[in-house]
Design an enzyme around this catalytic site. Sequence first.
Site, PDB file in Angstrom:
ATOM      1  N   CYS A  14      41.289 -42.748 -83.686  1.00  0.00           N
ATOM      2  CA  CYS A  14      39.546 -42.819 -84.300  1.00  0.00           C
ATOM      3  C   CYS A  14      38.746 -42.062 -83.587  1.00  0.00           C
ATOM      4  CB  CYS A  14      39.352 -44.212 -84.260  1.00  0.00           C
ATOM      5  SG  CYS A  14      39.377 -45.051 -82.450  1.00  0.00           S
ATOM      6  N   HIS A  44      44.551 -47.917 -75.051  1.00  0.00           N
ATOM      7  CA  HIS A  44      45.837 -48.285 -74.863  1.00  0.00           C
ATOM      8  C   HIS A  44      47.140 -47.817 -75.503  1.00  0.00           C
ATOM      9  CE1 HIS A  44      43.817 -52.416 -73.682  1.00  0.00           C
ATOM     10  NE2 HIS A  44      43.970 -51.635 -72.564  1.00  0.00           N
ATOM     11  N   GLU A 129      38.188 -55.195 -73.574  1.00  0.00           N
ATOM     12  CA  GLU A 129      37.090 -54.811 -74.320  1.00  0.00           C
ATOM     13  C   GLU A 129      36.118 -56.272 -74.318  1.00  0.00           C
ATOM     14  OE1 GLU A 129      37.105 -53.697 -78.632  1.00  0.00           O
ATOM     15  OE2 GLU A 129      35.392 -54.955 -78.846  1.00  0.00           O
ATOM     16  N   SER A 227      48.466 -52.477 -77.333  1.00  0.00           N
ATOM     17  CA  SER A 227      47.064 -52.071 -78.150  1.00  0.00           C
ATOM     18  C   SER A 227      46.684 -52.871 -79.247  1.00  0.00           C
ATOM     19  CB  SER A 227      47.776 -50.928 -79.093  1.00  0.00           C
ATOM     20  OG  SER A 227      46.811 -50.476 -80.126  1.00  0.00           O
TER      21      SER A 227
HETATM   22  S1  SF4 Z   1      35.441 -49.644 -81.812  1.00  0.00           S
HETATM   23 FE1  SF4 Z   1      37.737 -48.975 -80.937  1.00  0.00          FE
HETATM   24  S2  SF4 Z   1      38.782 -48.973 -82.882  1.00  0.00           S
HETATM   25 FE2  SF4 Z   1      36.461 -48.665 -83.324  1.00  0.00          FE
HETATM   26  S3  SF4 Z   1      35.978 -46.445 -83.389  1.00  0.00           S
HETATM   27 FE3  SF4 Z   1      35.514 -47.534 -81.126  1.00  0.00          FE
HETATM   28  S4  SF4 Z   1      37.598 -46.978 -80.117  1.00  0.00           S
HETATM   29 FE4  SF4 Z   1      37.978 -46.948 -82.307  1.00  0.00          FE
END
Ligand code: SF4
Length: 310
Positions: A14, A44, A129, A227
């Site tokens: 992403c 991860h 997170e 992950s």
């Molecule tokens: S919040 Fe996590 S999954 Fe969503 S765009 Fe950001 S890094 Fe990617």
Amino acid sequence: MSFQILLASARGMCAGVYRAINTVESALKKYGKERVYVLHEVVHNAHVVADLRALGAHFVDDLSEVPEGSVLIFSAHGVSCEVENKARELKFTIIDATCPVVTGIHRKMNLASKKGQEVVVIGHPGHQEVIGTIGQYQGDKSKVHVIVTEDDVKSLDIDGDNAFFATQTTLSVDETRRTVQALKARYPNIQGPRQDDTCNATQERQNAVRDLANQCDIVIIAGSKNSSNSNRLREVAISQNTKAYLIDDSSQFDKNWLIGVNKVGLTAGASAPGYVIDDIINYLKEQGATEVITVGPQAHDRVFPLPKEI
Ligand code: SF4
């Protein structure tokens, strides 16, 4: 044995992951490999971490491991205010690779603490997170409550008229929707996002794997065991009564999974590099895959600019 591979269009890295990896690579070029330290795994994924380590990045789990005068990169998952402040005190050159989606949640947590609101964080305790998000609440930490399921809502005892909620970005979209509904049913005046904070990348990859699971006999998810988003992809596939396996690469593939299979679904978590998908496809071709058919809509991933220090 012959079978088809159905490959999800919406898969893999992403925007936040690309940004975090590019940040480390650019920092290595700009500051030299001796000086670049990354607090926690930048994303991860075992391959990504190994690749960056091979380029010279040092990964640490505590600020005490970072030498004086270093360049310190915060991972895509974000950090607490305490860690941020401590890193500034130690005068590191700080580069924040926190995904901008997560940074947006941090701002709201900060604001909630300034307003003295109680906060409900829907997420997995212990995930980087979630640790970072909770740590953005500056004030009485007893006002912060971490829950996961709709059942957990029953155990809350908060002032719902002065409360705020946030969610981890990589949760199961369906489970989070149920938890938020239960939260809003119990505390109708709670403030927070219109729906939840699961990001667009998470939602699109979960929709894609659900469709894949409905068309295939098994689903393979490329990603690491730690992950969050990759694990959720596996769970979504299993929720459709389809066997699903999470593997870092083809070396973890068990040939027995292919017995009696006509269609293998293949996708990748948001932190898995594209070359792992190529590796798994090549392996499956050796095992009898006759064609690779790409299915479903493309992801609508954004492009996030790199941190200004780069
Ligand atoms: S919040 Fe996590 S999954 Fe969503 S765009 Fe950001 S890094 Fe990617």
